[in-house]
Design an enzyme around this catalytic site. Sequence first.
Site, short mmCIF file in Angstrom:
data_model
loop_
_atom_site.label_atom_id
_atom_site.label_comp_id
_atom_site.label_asym_id
_atom_site.label_seq_id
_atom_site.Cartn_x
_atom_site.Cartn_y
_atom_site.Cartn_z
N GLU A 18 -7.49 23.48 -23.26
CA GLU A 18 -6.19 24.09 -23.57
C GLU A 18 -5.11 23.02 -23.35
O GLU A 18 -5.12 22.35 -22.31
CB GLU A 18 -5.92 25.29 -22.66
CG GLU A 18 -6.87 26.46 -22.91
CD GLU A 18 -6.68 27.61 -21.92
OE1 GLU A 18 -6.99 28.75 -22.28
OE2 GLU A 18 -6.25 27.37 -20.77
N SER A 38 -4.92 25.22 -13.18
CA SER A 38 -5.34 26.48 -13.79
C SER A 38 -4.29 27.57 -13.62
O SER A 38 -4.25 28.52 -14.39
CB SER A 38 -6.61 27.01 -13.12
OG SER A 38 -7.69 26.22 -13.44
N ASN A 46 -7.93 32.34 -19.09
CA ASN A 46 -7.85 33.06 -17.81
C ASN A 46 -6.98 34.31 -17.88
O ASN A 46 -6.95 35.10 -16.95
CB ASN A 46 -7.37 32.13 -16.69
CG ASN A 46 -8.49 31.21 -16.25
OD1 ASN A 46 -9.68 31.53 -16.40
ND2 ASN A 46 -8.14 30.05 -15.71
N HIS A 57 -5.83 21.32 -19.85
CA HIS A 57 -6.69 22.16 -19.01
C HIS A 57 -8.13 22.18 -19.50
O HIS A 57 -8.43 22.80 -20.53
CB HIS A 57 -6.09 23.58 -18.97
CG HIS A 57 -6.79 24.52 -18.06
ND1 HIS A 57 -7.12 25.81 -18.40
CD2 HIS A 57 -7.25 24.36 -16.79
CE1 HIS A 57 -7.73 26.39 -17.39
NE2 HIS A 57 -7.82 25.54 -16.40
#
Length: 393
Positions: free
Chosen positions: A151, A118, A189, A139
């Site tokens: 992702e 991450s 994120n 991801h």
Amino acid sequence: MGINIGVIGGGTMGSGIAQVAATVGCKVKLYDTNQAALDKAKGALEKILNRLIEKERIDSDEKNRIQENISYVNNLKDLADSNLTIEAIIENLEIKKKVFSELETYVADDCIIASNTSSLSIASIAASLQKPERCVGIHFFNPAPLMKLVEVIPAIQTSNAVLQKSVQIISDWKKVVAVAKDTPGFIVNRVARPFYGEALRIYEEGIADFATIDWSLKTLGGFRMGPFELMDFIGNDVNYVVTETVFTAFYFDSRYKPSLTQKRFSEAGYFGRKSGKGYYDYDETGKIVQRHSKMVSENQKTKIGEQIFNRILVMLINEAADALFLNVAKAEDIDNAMTKGVNYPKGLLAWADEKGIDWCVTQLDDLYNEYHEDRYRCSPLLRKMNKENNTFF
Ligand code: NAI
């Protein structure tokens, strides 16, 4: 879809990824150094599949097929016949690099070696390989079997063929792929930071309490959870560290500045749902037992609520627009990432179109004029689009 998948790390993410791949018919080997983790993963899958049978989503033949597709291994060499490996071990660059360089000695030259990291750069992980062009970020979101978004992140070393093949495989797994540049936080994120950060800032300024801020985002904004409920759900310790990591990785850009309020909650052990106390109090089943809402009139609440919702929304839109401006991803992928990765009610760029680019620029400039902080700078893309009377879609 008969390809061999190696999953490294049988924790929360690895076991979920193994389930996804096995469900679509891949042969999966799930590797972990810790036998207890493998036993736990196996037991958890059994429970999940039984629940799916109860809900009549699958039958027992399907359950057996999925289970037979996964073998649990404790030797990295067992992944030698993989076409794609996805690593989901502890978030530590040195340990990941060690595992990757050993793995490369076992697998075939055309095996794709992916990481579910991450927060680490894919370039730094790829650098541990003899053939860094085979490395890519893949991801998933937690829980991997339920969250539609994945992702896919090419590093600067990644070959185009490896990127295309990875996108194809993950699309075949019935996931929505968003391709993102190898930048801190990738899409979700990064773009989601103001949802937490601006909510905390609004609270710190004394504009409203947690419950009112959550109410405004849910009732006026249509979000499934308010920022404070969501931070309590994720865990204030985990959410704080992500914010701090993104902030550091962006060379301390004030837009990503962590909040002292959240730091104190984390230091106090008020992690949220998992510790029974966070911004709210929780009972043993994880339900909120107490809402510390100040008594204000409905009228006042709606007025303040609208200001709060508009402020957080425009900060999210600014972040999404800036990600597009800096070519982190395509507009469509940025919007898909937020609706499919974190269940936002609308894509942020589509939302900007709906509100009007002029509205976005005015709101941001008002905030900037009020605070004179770089945090509120309007993305050059929004400004340019406003001048040219453009829309995102
Ligand atoms: P976790 O702690 O649940 O599982 C990690 C597993 O890796 C453990 O079972 C551990 O025994 C195993 N492990 C540790 N070192 C190992 C090694 N050298 N070789 C083999 N196995 C090893 O962690 P989680 O939450 O599943 O996260 C894993 C990765 O996925 C991290 O890179 C994290 O950043 C990423 N990630 C996590 C998300 C989340 O919400 N938890 C979401 C998306 C990505």
